[in-house]
Design an enzyme around this catalytic site. Structure first.
Site, PDB file in Angstrom:
ATOM      1  N   SER A  57       0.861  -1.188   0.183  1.00  0.00           N
ATOM      2  CA  SER A  57      -0.052  -0.207   0.036  1.00  0.00           C
ATOM      3  C   SER A  57       0.735   1.346   0.039  1.00  0.00           C
ATOM      4  CB  SER A  57      -1.089   0.140   1.303  1.00  0.00           C
ATOM      5  OG  SER A  57      -2.150  -0.761   0.972  1.00  0.00           O
ATOM      6  N   LYS A  60       0.089   3.890  -2.714  1.00  0.00           N
ATOM      7  CA  LYS A  60      -0.752   4.826  -2.699  1.00  0.00           C
ATOM      8  C   LYS A  60      -0.233   6.093  -2.153  1.00  0.00           C
ATOM      9  CE  LYS A  60      -4.026   1.380  -1.009  1.00  0.00           C
ATOM     10  NZ  LYS A  60      -4.681   0.591  -0.036  1.00  0.00           N
ATOM     11  N   SER A 117      -6.573   3.676   3.873  1.00  0.00           N
ATOM     12  CA  SER A 117      -6.041   2.779   2.834  1.00  0.00           C
ATOM     13  C   SER A 117      -6.850   2.012   2.069  1.00  0.00           C
ATOM     14  CB  SER A 117      -4.968   1.825   3.676  1.00  0.00           C
ATOM     15  OG  SER A 117      -3.944   1.245   2.735  1.00  0.00           O
TER      16      SER A 117
END
Length: 375
Positions: A57, A60, A117
């Site tokens: 993640s 991102k 997230s």
């Protein structure tokens, strides 16, 4: 031919403390890590910094970077309602739980992406910006190259595993620094501890936001292959450090190891300004120019990060790119500053002309041509 100028008077009395030993990096239990001083751009500690790994993640960060860019370019608006595709709604992994029956705005999606997230938020934003997630991923990789992220490739906006989806600790540090530097109006989103959407409150997974008041971002990540990952940014007084820890053993471990790095950087180093923007640091000879010399320096403030107590051991040499032939444009590189610490190479930076030097008349050029024959 090179001319070497030794700069004297490089004296920083506020940093002269007796501390002869070089800083020792603490043991960091992670697959890879980097500690970056934000102001000077220096890497203070690293391990496997250029090893390609699954970014999970942490991907991102780039999705957010391009979202911030779209907002600045006004191709997106914070209050704009974004249509959400079935693909976004059905994505796997962490989600902000977008309600298909309720309008959702760019502002809400940004918080869902950064704080919660949410993979669904990332895909919705990617499709709003580029039409498809695939097109957005291509944009992500192009932007990575522009930022100097040479070992990064993106195939999605979320960080879900894929063989061609990878990055490095070094590249992720560059990306984090770019967000802090270029988007100060949006960076505070990374300090939000909790966000509620669709009557579901989710806490930021960055534990350091609760345990260290100097930490004000940035992003966690996890997949089975990537392990537990954390990019951290912390500010103490005028200094900011950015750490990247990849492949820790647990949620708690990534916070502990990141805290070790951050504390090490603040406790072991100081960052100081050596030269101001447009301050001449040398006057270099010029051939065939309307002026026989050019003032050289830096077009932005020049900072250096040093081990505490060792500033008196820093020396600087400037190697001029001789012969310097006119015309010379303002901002053109005319030499290299080489910093030595304890007599050993420490940093090298380009030195540029602070003024333009046009060519001389025919007599001046002819005279310098003759002089150069005897150099």
């Amino acid at each position: 031919m090179q001319l070497v100028f030794v700069l004297v008077g490089l004296f920083l009395p506020s940093l002269l403390f007796a501390q002869p030993a070089a800083p020792v990096v603490p043991a960091i239990a992670a697959r890879a890590y980097v500690l970056l001083d934000f102001t000077s751009g220096q890497i203070l500690a690293s391990h496997n910094a250029h090893e390609r790994v699954e970014p999970a993640s942490l991907t991102k960060l780039m999705t957010a970077y391009l979202t911030f860019s779209a907002l600045r370019q006004k191709t997106l608006q914070p209050g704009q309602v974004v249509p959400v595709s079935a693909r976004a709604l059905k994505t796997i992994g962490s989600r902000m739980f977008i309600d298909p029956g309720k309008p959702v705005t760019v502002d809400e999606l940004m918080r869902g992406m950064i704080v919660q997230s949410g993979n669904d938020a990332c895909i919705a934003l990617a499709e709003a910006i580029s039409g498809t997630e695939e097109a957005f991923a291509q944009m992500m990789t192009r932007e990575a190259r522009r930022l100097g992220m040479k070992n990064t490739s993106f195939v999605n906006a979320t960080g879900l595993p894929h063989p061609q989806h990878y990055s490095t600790a070094h590249d992720l540090a560059l990306l984090a620094a770019a967000i802090v530097r270029e988007f100060p109006e949006y960076y505070p989103l990374y300090s939000i501890r909790e966000y509620r959407y669709n009557n579901i409150a989710q806490a930021n997974r960055n534990r350091l936001l609760w345990t260290d008041p100097t930490v004000d971002g940035m992003k966690t990540g996890y997949t089975e292959n990537a392990g537990y990952c954390l990019v951290t940014s912390a500010r103490r007084e005028a200094r900011r450090l950015i750490s990247v820890v990849l492949g820790a053993a647990s949620d708690a471990a990534r916070a502990i190891e990141s805290q070790k790095l951050i504390n090490y950087g603040f406790q072991s180093y100081d960052t100081v300004r050596l030269y101001e923007k447009n301050q001449p640091v040398a006057t270099l000879p010029v051939w065939k120019g309307a002026s026989s010399v050019v003032k050289a320096g830096f077009t932005s403030d020049f900072y250096v990060t040093l081990p505490k107590g060792r500033a008196d051991r820093l020396k600087a040499n400037i190697e001029s790119m001789q012969p310097l032939l006119a015309p010379i444009g303002a901002g053109q590189q005319v030499g290299t500053m080489k910093l030595l610490l304890d007599g050993k190479p420490y940093r090298e930076l380009p030195v540029v002309a602070l003024e333009a030097v046009p060519v001389a008349g025919i007599l001046g050029r002819s005279w310098d041509s003759i002089r150069l024959l005897f150099k």
